[in-house]
Design a protein around this motif. Structure first.
Motif, PDB file in Angstrom:
ATOM      1  N   ILE A  77       1.734   8.080  -4.807  1.00 41.03           N
ATOM      2  CA  ILE A  77       1.583   7.135  -5.924  1.00 41.03           C
ATOM      3  C   ILE A  77       2.437   7.610  -7.112  1.00 41.03           C
ATOM      4  CG2 ILE A  77      -0.115   6.360  -7.673  1.00 41.03           C
ATOM      5  CD1 ILE A  77      -0.875   5.027  -5.169  1.00 41.03           C
ATOM      6  N   GLY A  78       3.036   6.635  -7.817  1.00 43.89           N
ATOM      7  CA  GLY A  78       3.753   6.961  -9.055  1.00 43.89           C
ATOM      8  C   GLY A  78       5.182   7.433  -8.862  1.00 43.89           C
ATOM      9  N   LYS A  79       5.696   7.362  -7.635  1.00 46.05           N
ATOM     10  CA  LYS A  79       7.084   7.803  -7.397  1.00 46.05           C
ATOM     11  C   LYS A  79       8.062   6.621  -7.371  1.00 46.05           C
ATOM     12  CE  LYS A  79       6.011  11.850  -4.524  1.00 46.05           C
ATOM     13  NZ  LYS A  79       6.163  12.407  -3.173  1.00 46.05           N
ATOM     14  N   GLY A  80       7.556   5.441  -7.681  1.00 45.57           N
ATOM     15  CA  GLY A  80       8.433   4.269  -7.700  1.00 45.57           C
ATOM     16  C   GLY A  80       8.512   3.546  -6.361  1.00 45.57           C
ATOM     17  N   TYR A  81       7.759   4.021  -5.362  1.00 48.76           N
ATOM     18  CA  TYR A  81       7.862   3.431  -4.017  1.00 48.76           C
ATOM     19  C   TYR A  81       7.308   2.001  -3.969  1.00 48.76           C
ATOM     20  CZ  TYR A  81       8.946   8.145  -2.300  1.00 48.76           C
ATOM     21  OH  TYR A  81       9.527   9.367  -2.082  1.00 48.76           O
ATOM     22  N   GLY A  82       6.179   1.776  -4.652  1.00 49.86           N
ATOM     23  CA  GLY A  82       5.589   0.431  -4.672  1.00 49.86           C
ATOM     24  C   GLY A  82       6.572  -0.569  -5.281  1.00 49.86           C
ATOM     25  N   SER A  83       7.226  -0.144  -6.373  1.00 43.65           N
ATOM     26  CA  SER A  83       8.199  -1.029  -7.037  1.00 43.65           C
ATOM     27  C   SER A  83       9.383  -1.308  -6.123  1.00 43.65           C
ATOM     28  CB  SER A  83       8.714  -0.375  -8.323  1.00 43.65           C
ATOM     29  OG  SER A  83       7.633  -0.126  -9.185  1.00 43.65           O
ATOM     30  N   ARG A  84       9.831  -0.293  -5.402  1.00 44.88           N
ATOM     31  CA  ARG A  84      10.986  -0.497  -4.497  1.00 44.88           C
ATOM     32  C   ARG A  84      10.650  -1.492  -3.399  1.00 44.88           C
ATOM     33  NH1 ARG A  84      14.696   4.644  -3.174  1.00 44.88           N
ATOM     34  NH2 ARG A  84      15.463   3.119  -1.682  1.00 44.88           N
ATOM     35  N   TRP A 105       0.835  -1.194   0.000  1.00 50.48           N
ATOM     36  CA  TRP A 105       0.000   0.000   0.000  1.00 50.48           C
ATOM     37  C   TRP A 105       0.873   1.248   0.000  1.00 50.48           C
ATOM     38  CZ3 TRP A 105      -4.060   1.248   4.395  1.00 50.48           C
ATOM     39  CH2 TRP A 105      -4.919   2.246   3.952  1.00 50.48           C
ATOM     40  N   ILE A 106       0.655   2.101  -0.962  1.00 47.27           N
ATOM     41  CA  ILE A 106       1.363   3.387  -1.035  1.00 47.27           C
ATOM     42  C   ILE A 106       0.345   4.498  -0.790  1.00 47.27           C
ATOM     43  CG2 ILE A 106       2.720   4.933  -2.539  1.00 47.27           C
ATOM     44  CD1 ILE A 106       4.164   2.280  -1.749  1.00 47.27           C
ATOM     45  N   ASP A 107       0.722   5.453   0.041  1.00 44.65           N
ATOM     46  CA  ASP A 107      -0.152   6.596   0.339  1.00 44.65           C
ATOM     47  C   ASP A 107      -0.570   7.272  -0.967  1.00 44.65           C
ATOM     48  OD1 ASP A 107      -0.707   8.660   2.814  1.00 44.65           O
ATOM     49  OD2 ASP A 107      -0.437   9.680   0.889  1.00 44.65           O
TER      50      ASP A 107
HETATM   51  C1  LIG Z   1      -0.330  -0.546  -6.774  1.00 45.95           C
HETATM   52  C2  LIG Z   1       0.573   0.390  -5.969  1.00 45.95           C
HETATM   53  C3  LIG Z   1       1.270  -0.396  -4.875  1.00 45.95           C
HETATM   54  C4  LIG Z   1       1.623   0.969  -6.935  1.00 45.95           C
HETATM   55  O1  LIG Z   1       2.550   1.749  -6.175  1.00 45.95           O
HETATM   56  P1  LIG Z   1       3.309   2.985  -6.843  1.00 45.95           P
HETATM   57  O2  LIG Z   1       4.354   3.410  -5.887  1.00 45.95           O
HETATM   58  O3  LIG Z   1       2.350   4.007  -7.273  1.00 45.95           O
HETATM   59  O4  LIG Z   1       3.935   2.292  -8.122  1.00 45.95           O
HETATM   60  P2  LIG Z   1       5.270   2.698  -8.840  1.00 45.95           P
HETATM   61  O5  LIG Z   1       5.439   4.181  -8.819  1.00 45.95           O
HETATM   62  O6  LIG Z   1       6.392   1.899  -8.286  1.00 45.95           O
HETATM   63  O7  LIG Z   1       4.915   2.240 -10.309  1.00 45.95           O
HETATM   64  C5  LIG Z   1       5.799   1.519 -11.040  1.00 45.95           C
HETATM   65  C6  LIG Z   1       5.203   1.188 -12.381  1.00 45.95           C
HETATM   66  O8  LIG Z   1       3.991   0.460 -12.217  1.00 45.95           O
HETATM   67  C7  LIG Z   1       2.910   1.140 -12.858  1.00 45.95           C
HETATM   68  N1  LIG Z   1       1.747   1.035 -12.009  1.00 45.95           N
HETATM   69  C8  LIG Z   1       1.545   1.637 -10.835  1.00 45.95           C
HETATM   70  N2  LIG Z   1       0.356   1.284 -10.346  1.00 45.95           N
HETATM   71  C9  LIG Z   1      -0.199   0.434 -11.234  1.00 45.95           C
HETATM   72  C10 LIG Z   1      -1.426  -0.258 -11.292  1.00 45.95           C
HETATM   73  N3  LIG Z   1      -2.337  -0.172 -10.324  1.00 45.95           N
HETATM   74  N4  LIG Z   1      -1.657  -1.044 -12.374  1.00 45.95           N
HETATM   75  C11 LIG Z   1      -0.732  -1.152 -13.374  1.00 45.95           C
HETATM   76  N5  LIG Z   1       0.451  -0.510 -13.369  1.00 45.95           N
HETATM   77  C12 LIG Z   1       0.699   0.274 -12.304  1.00 45.95           C
HETATM   78  C13 LIG Z   1       3.376   2.575 -13.005  1.00 45.95           C
HETATM   79  O9  LIG Z   1       2.760   3.188 -14.119  1.00 45.95           O
HETATM   80  C14 LIG Z   1       4.857   2.417 -13.193  1.00 45.95           C
HETATM   81  O10 LIG Z   1       5.125   2.084 -14.530  1.00 45.95           O
HETATM   82  P3  LIG Z   1       6.474   2.590 -15.261  1.00 45.95           P
HETATM   83  O11 LIG Z   1       7.608   2.033 -14.449  1.00 45.95           O
HETATM   84  O12 LIG Z   1       6.380   1.998 -16.639  1.00 45.95           O
HETATM   85  O13 LIG Z   1       6.401   4.079 -15.224  1.00 45.95           O
HETATM   86  C15 LIG Z   1      -0.224   1.573  -5.375  1.00 45.95           C
HETATM   87  O14 LIG Z   1      -0.924   2.213  -6.402  1.00 45.95           O
HETATM   88  C16 LIG Z   1      -1.182   1.202  -4.273  1.00 45.95           C
HETATM   89  O15 LIG Z   1      -0.811   1.171  -3.093  1.00 45.95           O
HETATM   90  N6  LIG Z   1      -2.460   0.914  -4.624  1.00 45.95           N
HETATM   91  C17 LIG Z   1      -3.439   0.483  -3.629  1.00 45.95           C
HETATM   92  C18 LIG Z   1      -3.175  -0.951  -3.288  1.00 45.95           C
HETATM   93  C19 LIG Z   1      -4.185  -1.475  -2.305  1.00 45.95           C
HETATM   94  O16 LIG Z   1      -5.372  -1.246  -2.416  1.00 45.95           O
HETATM   95  N7  LIG Z   1      -3.674  -2.211  -1.343  1.00 45.95           N
HETATM   96  C20 LIG Z   1      -4.588  -2.794  -0.381  1.00 45.95           C
HETATM   97  C21 LIG Z   1      -4.124  -2.633   0.976  1.00 45.95           C
HETATM   98  S1  LIG Z   1      -3.115  -3.899   1.515  1.00 45.95           S
END
Ligand SMILES: CC(C)(COP(=O)(O)OP(=O)(O)OC[C@H]1O[C@@H](n2cnc3c(N)ncnc32)[C@H](O)[C@@H]1OP(=O)(O)O)[C@@H](O)C(=O)NCCC(=O)NCCS
Length: 261
Positions: free
Chosen positions: A91-98, A85-87
């Protein structure tokens, strides 16, 4: 200047001060205290929480070895992600990927056969599923291993050729054994479940319904749960009403529609 981004490992020694990301503004809430207590007993089972920080906490990942995972998945030698889960402001800063990469690296270092995660699209309910969707994981090399009703997918990233995890499949049997009436199955894995159960209890009271609350004591209970989510379920008359908390209005709407069907 960009803020420095770090990943903090939550463990036995720092859990009290660091918290676990969720509900961090309410450390005195019952749900928060219960999760903290739950968490302290999980570290020795191999559960990990990693928080991404850049001057403040921005998101977290929680995962555990499949043998101790609180999701209804079966298998061996996999790591299972409970939550990622990312705040919304980060979102979109690469934190989820890290965070996901850190989990994958850890699983490889522990000679696991892969990483699995239960995802959900919300199905036809249109409601927030309380789980991440599968697309993000597919982007990171995960593939579909199994599906479960109403809208769960089991996504896996394999490191070797050993069998991938699967869902149990006996959902109807698992659900029907709870019998008639309104039943909530809950655990302390998520700090928000406490409030959710209170809301359901209030609704049951208002509608004159008997409510039976079942607390999941350990990960084996969660693996035997009537929904793939494992740690929370609302049942009505032997059928799954929801795998995640509902508002009072949605709860009553669903009970009424089940009574009509
Ligand atoms: C899904 C999630 C973890 C992504 O985190 P994030 O930090 O925004 O993702 P990143 O910035 O690392 O994104 C990396 C890549 O994935 C892509 N991406 C991000 N979210 C995506 C999604 N939901 N679907 C498809 N691709 C996604 C980005 O476009 C990016 O692509 P790029 O590298 O080609 O530019 C985040 O959106 C999130 O927390 N969503 C809610 C999750 C949830 O409901 N969890 C339940 C509680 S446990």
């Amino acid at each position: 200047m960009d803020r420095v981004t770090t990943i903090v490992d939550v463990n036995e020694t720092n859990a009290e001060q660091t918290g676990f990301f969720c509900m961090r503004s309410k450390p005195d809430a019952d749900g928060y205290r219960r999760k903290l207590h739950w968490l302290k007993r999980r570290f020795s089972e191999g559960l990990k929480i990693k928080i991404v920080e850049d001057g403040g906490h921005q998101g977290f990942i929680e995962y555990a070895p499949i043998e101790h995972a609180w999701r209804a998945v079966l298998g061996e030698n996999y790591m299972v992600i409970h939550c990622l889960w990312i705040d919304e402001h980060s979102i979109g800063k690469g934190y989820g990927s890290r965070l996901l990469d850190a989990c994958i690296r850890d699983a490889k270092a522990q000679n696991k056969s892969g990483v699995a995660v239960v995802t959900s699209s919300g199905g036809d309910t249109g409601l927030e599923p309380w789980l991440a969707g599968k697309d993000f994981f597919m982007k990171h090399g995960f593939e579909l291993a199994d599906q479960a009703p109403p809208s769960f997918e089991l996504m896996v990233k394999r490191f070797d050729d050993r069998p991938v995890p699967r869902f149990p499949g006996d959902w109807a049997e698992r659900t029907s054994k709870y019998g008639k009436g309104l039943i909530v199955i809950r655990s302390d894995q998520c700090p928000f479940f406490d409030q959710a159960v209170q809301l359901i209890a209030e609704t049951a009271d208002e509608w004159g319904l008997d409510l039976h609350v079942v607390n999941l004591a350990d990960s084996r209970d969660a693996r035997n749960a009537p929904a793939a989510f494992g740690t929370f379920a609302i049942l009505y008359d032997g059928k799954l009403l929801s795998h995640h908390p509902l508002t009072k209005r949605d709860l009553m709407k669903r009970i009424e529609s089940m009574r009509r069907s």
